[in-house]
Design a protein around this motif. Sequence first.
Motif, PDB file in Angstrom:
ATOM      1  N   VAL A 118       0.837  -1.203   0.000  1.00 16.56           N
ATOM      2  CA  VAL A 118       0.000   0.000   0.000  1.00 16.56           C
ATOM      3  C   VAL A 118       0.869   1.249   0.000  1.00 16.56           C
ATOM      4  O   VAL A 118       0.516   2.253  -0.618  1.00 16.56           O
ATOM      5  N   HIS A 119       2.006   1.186   0.652  1.00 22.21           N
ATOM      6  CA  HIS A 119       2.883   2.352   0.752  1.00 22.21           C
ATOM      7  C   HIS A 119       3.498   2.750  -0.585  1.00 22.21           C
ATOM      8  O   HIS A 119       4.054   3.831  -0.710  1.00 22.21           O
ATOM      9  N   GLU A 120       3.345   1.895  -1.604  1.00 18.50           N
ATOM     10  CA  GLU A 120       3.869   2.218  -2.932  1.00 18.50           C
ATOM     11  C   GLU A 120       2.775   2.258  -4.006  1.00 18.50           C
ATOM     12  O   GLU A 120       3.075   2.257  -5.196  1.00 18.50           O
ATOM     13  N   ARG A 121       1.526   2.311  -3.604  1.00 19.91           N
ATOM     14  CA  ARG A 121       0.395   2.273  -4.534  1.00 19.91           C
ATOM     15  C   ARG A 121      -0.317   3.618  -4.586  1.00 19.91           C
ATOM     16  O   ARG A 121      -1.170   3.927  -3.751  1.00 19.91           O
ATOM     17  N   ALA A 122      -0.012   4.418  -5.598  1.00 21.99           N
ATOM     18  CA  ALA A 122      -0.648   5.738  -5.754  1.00 21.99           C
ATOM     19  C   ALA A 122      -2.154   5.603  -5.914  1.00 21.99           C
ATOM     20  O   ALA A 122      -2.900   6.463  -5.453  1.00 21.99           O
ATOM     21  N   PHE A 123      -2.628   4.512  -6.521  1.00 22.33           N
ATOM     22  CA  PHE A 123      -4.067   4.363  -6.740  1.00 22.33           C
ATOM     23  C   PHE A 123      -4.834   4.169  -5.438  1.00 22.33           C
ATOM     24  O   PHE A 123      -6.050   4.319  -5.414  1.00 22.33           O
ATOM     25  N   VAL A 124      -4.141   3.872  -4.335  1.00 26.20           N
ATOM     26  CA  VAL A 124      -4.765   3.827  -3.012  1.00 26.20           C
ATOM     27  C   VAL A 124      -4.449   5.106  -2.242  1.00 26.20           C
ATOM     28  O   VAL A 124      -5.331   5.719  -1.642  1.00 26.20           O
TER      29      VAL A 124
END
Length: 167
Positions: A118-124
């Motif tokens: 999650v810490h690398e997911r811009a879509f979240v």
Amino acid sequence: MKVVLALGSNLGSRFQTLQGAVDTLFDAPGLEFVAVSPVYETDPVGGPGGQKPYLNAVLIADSSLDPYTLLERAQSVENAFGRVRQERWGARTLDVDLIVVGDTVSDDPTLTLPHPRVHERAFVLVPWSKADPDGEVPGHGPIATLLAGLDTQGVWLRDDLRLQRPE
């Protein structure tokens, strides 16, 4: 405790599916609505090529439920909207991910918290930052700091689509 759920859809009636998921998640006791992010259209990340863009949003809730009960509810809602698990990161009618459940950190293979990557997911993180600007990923830091280090190309605000709070 505070719960962060990410919603995504890239098959069928994407927006109607997201709204239906919001409504259905809060149909049973144990989850109290706090906020919902704007809707974003996003490029698919990972998985097979040729996928259509996703619609993504993030829900913030308060919950008295344990993380495994929340996972069961999320999967039940996915199933109600025709989710089929054929290939990892493949196209889907609905994805409901538990991102953060309080300060819980777990490496259990059934439920990893916070959600892996999650810490690398811009879509979240982009929608989450709009629903909860002070949010943090346990063990990784504030979402604003995490977003500063990410490429957010491929994440577009859909001003024409607004999810409503559950009825």
